[in-house]
Design an enzyme around this catalytic site. Structure first.
Site, short mmCIF file in Angstrom:
data_model
loop_
_atom_site.label_atom_id
_atom_site.label_comp_id
_atom_site.label_asym_id
_atom_site.label_seq_id
_atom_site.Cartn_x
_atom_site.Cartn_y
_atom_site.Cartn_z
N THR A 108 35.28 47.58 39.89
CA THR A 108 34.54 47.56 38.64
C THR A 108 33.26 48.36 38.81
O THR A 108 32.57 48.23 39.82
CB THR A 108 34.24 46.12 38.17
OG1 THR A 108 35.49 45.46 37.96
CG2 THR A 108 33.47 46.10 36.87
N PHE B 3 29.57 49.22 37.46
CA PHE B 3 28.50 48.57 36.72
C PHE B 3 27.37 49.56 36.46
O PHE B 3 27.11 50.43 37.29
CB PHE B 3 27.91 47.41 37.53
CG PHE B 3 28.86 46.27 37.73
CD1 PHE B 3 28.82 45.16 36.90
CD2 PHE B 3 29.81 46.30 38.75
CE1 PHE B 3 29.70 44.10 37.09
CE2 PHE B 3 30.69 45.26 38.95
CZ PHE B 3 30.65 44.15 38.11
#
Ligand code: PEP
Ligand code: MN
Length: 634
Positions: free
Chosen positions: A536, A538
């Site tokens: 992921t 960010f």
């Protein structure tokens, strides 16, 4: 022995326990852990532990079975984090020390310091007293060398480490070094260990040429027993029958020691291999097995180095190694330690003109969405590991933006994209509707899902599982194979909290290892995601008034095109003609305008910033609306 104190112990009781132990000849150290506070009591006098167990405020007493006590995991469950100026060792960090084998001249060490700093090293090494096999070899510049080392460290903002070879040098050296290095040949020079330990300063204890792991930990114990709490272990290879390499790196010592001890462990691939080309692969291997840091020899001109030239890296090799380590760290669940003020890197966090002045003394406030232990918090803590940071949980992504806008936090950390599930559209929409909140940096983590339950649970006992729908979807295969029913919950870490309350062995959660620790729950199975390539990305967001990022190389843009044939192609042509590299393009419906779309673009900013500016101007002319969500450095 480990004296576990009751959670609600009173100060007076604590005092009583401490004096009881001290009166019985024990040295007492208080250790405040995540789950419990303990007294580590070390001494040689015999005592019946039941005498301690009955004292008011004592929860239980656990004897330490190992000969090393203060260094032992039995004493302290949490990883020790050794702080040296702005640099930390231990926990989820990977800390890189570099520099020449020996300080040879003022110019040499200043030049090497500048180069390694630019590549990302955070601490400078350089020997001034060299323990050489031959008395005719270069022995080091002594105090003069330490003076140059200190100057080079100060000029580049890096703490310095140098080897101490004699107890009589300790008093003089403490004025120059930030960390004392105990060399392999001196690992069992007990008088030296005692003298260095008594300074209370950080010490790196290298493993002796023929030392067992236990002997190495006992050397660390000597240092700890004499005053310092900040010991870093360093494996630099041991002598074996193999002669191809200078030593043999006992690579399994790292996971072994990390289990036996709470101290950070770094690896020295330079002395371990003795051969320049073997240093980078072994350094990467060390990181892969869980080393907390790497210490390597680098010289501007290794051929002319006065010691250890054949094992010393060229600056370009070191630069490549740093890039490789940077690429590896998300997979390892670690973050490379950076110096917060590295001018050519990420924003100046925790002290820039735009950041609150108070941040120099108070913890830096950073918001994330979700419950404690959420993946966003993990990303936040890793990214800001060089700072004292206070992570503030928020219920919704919008609350993170509001907090940044209102200035109640300095930064926010929001997920932008998952490698399997795609973009987090809500955050892109929020970036658009909060023009005063901008992207300042980016970080990524590897998402590793765990099956988490109460102590009494096992993988077999679990029948239902709670998690965020994405967590459930990403573990579908595992859930199917084990016949576990999936129930959606609003977030991953929150589901652990829920399961903790239920305390039922048939009910589990899917979340991170950090979330399990946060709620005192057990990891029943780790890595249950169907696809291990699960990352992921960010964004670190801040207020638009934040000072701009130095040397940005990435821009996040959003544009709307006219409603005419080929309008998007015209926009993309503008980028192509100016040689601007498009990294991402995604379309999103425009809220309130059914079947109308805007486009999100990530564009690389070339070295020549003017080329980018010209591109943006031209893009502005052919699009209907063009906005910048952030200009930052990757
Ligand atoms: C050194 O770090 O320069 C050194 C001499 O290392 P070791 O003590 O591991 O041989
Ligand atoms: Mn050396």
């Amino acid at each position: 022995m480990v004296v576990v104190l009751e959670r609600d112990i009173r100060d007076a009781q604590k005092k009583q326990i401490r004096s009881f132990l001290e009166n019985h000849g024990f040295k007492v150290r208080e250790i405040v852990g995540v789950e419990e506070t303990i007294f580590g009591a070390v001494g040689s006098s015999p005592i019946d532990i039941r005498e301690v167990e009955v004292l008011p405020g004592v929860d239980k007493v656990v004897p330490i079975t190992k000969p090393y006590k203060l260094a032992s995991r039995e004493l302290k469950k949490d990883d020790t984090v050794v702080q040296v100026g702005p640099v930390r060792f231990g926990g989820p960090r990977l800390t890189v020390i570099a520099g020449p084998c020996a300080v040879e001249s003022r110019e040499q060490i200043l030049e090497v310091a500048r180069i390694i700093r630019k590549s990302g090293a955070v601490m400078l090494r350089g020997g001034a007293f060299k323990p050489r096999t031959s008395p005719y070899s270069f022995q080091g510049l002594g105090e003069e060398g330490l003076r140059y080392l200190k100057e080079a460290g100060e000029a580049t903002g890096m703490p310095v480490i140098s080897e101490v070879v004699s107890p009589s040098h300790v008093g003089m050296m403490r004025e120059y070094v930030d960390v004392f290095q105990i060399g392999a040949r001196n690992m069992q020079n007990f008088e030296l260990l005692k003298e260095v330990g008594a300074t209370g300063m950080p010490v790196m204890v290298k493993r002796g040429l023929a030392a067992t792991i236990e002997e190495w930990l006992m050397a660390a114990e000597y240092v700890l027993a004499h005053g310092t709490e900040d010991v870093i272990l360093c494996d630099r290879g041991i002598r074996t029958f193999e002669t191809y390499t200078r030593n043999s790196l006992d690579i399994s010592s790292i996971p072994v020691v990390k289990k036996l001890s709470h101290l950070p462990v770094v690896v020295d691939p330079s002395h371990a291999t003795g051969i320049r080309d073997k240093v980078p692969p072994v350094a990467l291997a060390a990181a892969a097995v869980g080393a907390d840091g790497i210490i390597v020899e680098v010289h501007t001109d290794p051929e002319l180095a006065m010691s250890d030239g054949p094992q010393t890296l060229y600056p370009a090799q070191f630069e490549k190694l740093m890039r490789d380590l940077e690429a590896m760290t998300p997979v390892l669940g670690r973050e490379l330690v950076r110096l917060p003020d590295r001018a050519d890197a990420r924003p100046v966090f925790g002290g820039g003109a735009g950041a609150a002045e108070s941040s120099k003394t108070e913890a830096l406030k950073v918001a994330f969405q979700g419950a404690r232990g959420a993946y966003s918090e993990t990303a936040l803590l890793r990214y800001f590991q060089a700072n004292d940071v206070h992570a503030e949980p928020k219920d919704a992504f919008r609350d993170v933006f509001e907090a940044v806008l209102q200035g109640t936090v300095e930064y926010g950390v929001i997920p932008l994209e998952n490698s399997l599930a795609g973009s987090v559209h809500e955050n892109y929409d929020l970036l658009l509707s909060y023009p005063d909140v901008t992207i300042l940096a980016e970080t990524q983590i590897r998402v590793q899902h765990c099956l988490i339950g109460p102590e009494s649970a096992s993988t077999e006992s679990v029948r239902t599982v709670y998690s965020h729908p994405q967590g459930l979807a990403q573990c579908r295969q595992f859930l199917e194979d084990h016949g576990i029913k999936a129930l959606p919950h609003y977030d991953t870490a929150g589901s652990v909290e829920l399961v903790a309350e239920k305390s039922d062995p048939s009910v589990a959660a899917i979340a991170s290892r950090e979330a399990a620790a946060m709620y005192g729950m057990k990891v029943l199975r780790e890595g249950i995601e169907t696809n291990p390539h699960n990352y992921t990305r960010f964004a670190i967001v801040g207020h638009r008034d934040h000072p701009p990022v130095d040397n940005p190389n990435m821009a996040a843009l959003v544009l709307a095109t006219p409603d005419s044939p080929g309008a998007l192609a015209v926009c993309l042509k503008v980028l192509a003609e100016r040689d601007l590299n498009l990294k991402k393009l995604e379309s999103r419906p425009i809220p309130g305008k059914p079947w109308n779309y805007m486009f999100y673009l990530d564009v690389q900013i070339p070295e020549d910033a003017a080329q980018f500016e010209a591109g943006m101007k031209a893009l502005g002319e052919v699009s209907e609306d063009l906005r910048t969500l952030g200009v930052y450095r990757l």
